[in-house]
Design an enzyme around this catalytic site. Sequence first.
Site, PDB file in Angstrom:
ATOM      1  N   GLY A  37     -15.409 -36.403  -7.649  1.00 54.04           N
ATOM      2  CA  GLY A  37     -16.445 -35.362  -7.268  1.00 54.04           C
ATOM      3  C   GLY A  37     -15.854 -34.195  -6.800  1.00 54.04           C
ATOM      4  N   LEU A  38     -16.737 -32.963  -6.459  1.00 58.42           N
ATOM      5  CA  LEU A  38     -16.082 -31.813  -6.084  1.00 58.42           C
ATOM      6  C   LEU A  38     -15.664 -31.831  -4.519  1.00 58.42           C
ATOM      7  CD1 LEU A  38     -19.252 -29.439  -7.375  1.00 58.42           C
ATOM      8  CD2 LEU A  38     -17.176 -29.670  -8.086  1.00 58.42           C
ATOM      9  N   SER A  39     -15.088 -31.172  -4.145  1.00 57.77           N
ATOM     10  CA  SER A  39     -14.517 -30.810  -2.880  1.00 57.77           C
ATOM     11  C   SER A  39     -15.660 -30.800  -2.030  1.00 57.77           C
ATOM     12  CB  SER A  39     -13.766 -29.549  -2.415  1.00 57.77           C
ATOM     13  OG  SER A  39     -13.470 -29.263  -1.246  1.00 57.77           O
ATOM     14  N   SER A  41     -17.878 -33.354  -1.529  1.00 60.91           N
ATOM     15  CA  SER A  41     -18.952 -34.160  -2.048  1.00 60.91           C
ATOM     16  C   SER A  41     -19.092 -35.630  -1.291  1.00 60.91           C
ATOM     17  CB  SER A  41     -18.800 -34.365  -3.425  1.00 60.91           C
ATOM     18  OG  SER A  41     -17.493 -35.191  -3.464  1.00 60.91           O
ATOM     19  N   GLY A  42     -18.088 -35.686  -0.307  1.00 57.93           N
ATOM     20  CA  GLY A  42     -18.403 -37.127   0.494  1.00 57.93           C
ATOM     21  C   GLY A  42     -17.412 -38.080   0.002  1.00 57.93           C
ATOM     22  N   ILE A 110     -10.514 -35.334  -6.344  1.00 58.97           N
ATOM     23  CA  ILE A 110     -11.174 -34.403  -7.092  1.00 58.97           C
ATOM     24  C   ILE A 110     -11.431 -34.950  -8.468  1.00 58.97           C
ATOM     25  CG2 ILE A 110     -11.736 -32.225  -8.085  1.00 58.97           C
ATOM     26  CD1 ILE A 110     -11.060 -31.213  -5.248  1.00 58.97           C
ATOM     27  N   SER A 111      -9.942 -35.366  -8.931  1.00 59.27           N
ATOM     28  CA  SER A 111      -9.616 -35.502 -10.395  1.00 59.27           C
ATOM     29  C   SER A 111     -10.603 -34.909 -11.410  1.00 59.27           C
ATOM     30  CB  SER A 111      -9.707 -36.956 -10.442  1.00 59.27           C
ATOM     31  OG  SER A 111     -10.876 -37.587  -9.773  1.00 59.27           O
TER      32      SER A 111
END
Length: 211
Positions: A37-39, A41-42, A110-111
Amino acid sequence: MSTLNNSTNIFWQECPVGKVERQKLLNQKGCVVWITGLSGSGKSTLACSLSRELHSKGKLSYILDGDNLRHGLNKDLGFKAEDRAENIRRVGEVAKLFSDAGLICIASLISPYRKDRDACRAMLSDASFIEARLVFMNMPLELCESRDAKGLYKLARAGKIKGFTGIDDPYERPLNCEIEIEQKDGVCPKPAALAGQVVSYLEEKGFLQVE
């Protein structure tokens, strides 16, 4: 001249104690929970909560955190596409080892590129049946940017960080994730609830015990 890509005179060493024996010892099945997920995002919050919940159940896990790995294993890599791909490849290989050891490996990165995540999934689906479970933290960019605990979005918006995922570099959403976590009525679920969702999935699929 480097022979890194020409290692043909090597052989796999089999040992009498294998994955099955290690899993019996731990009473759990090795697997990889890959959180993407995005930076902001948890991902790390979920990873830590999940590890704590598993620990409370007597299950052994280990977190591979993207930022932490760049302090050591991947400190020689930058953020160009080829470096990101190598970053994910290395993490995938380490995750595979943890899974083979019988641990529940929680990879939190993040991948951003789908092909790199798919390559890890293919790598983990080998003859020893190492499972990869993809958890997608599907949080809107606006929410992630409003958190910005590390101040990275602010720097990216100011042009001080180039190639920042979600701003001037793409994030490719998973097409086949096992678990997708979203806001509910504009509210993010509590970390304990998120961890519980993943634990329930692992229990349902039989990873938390060996029959």
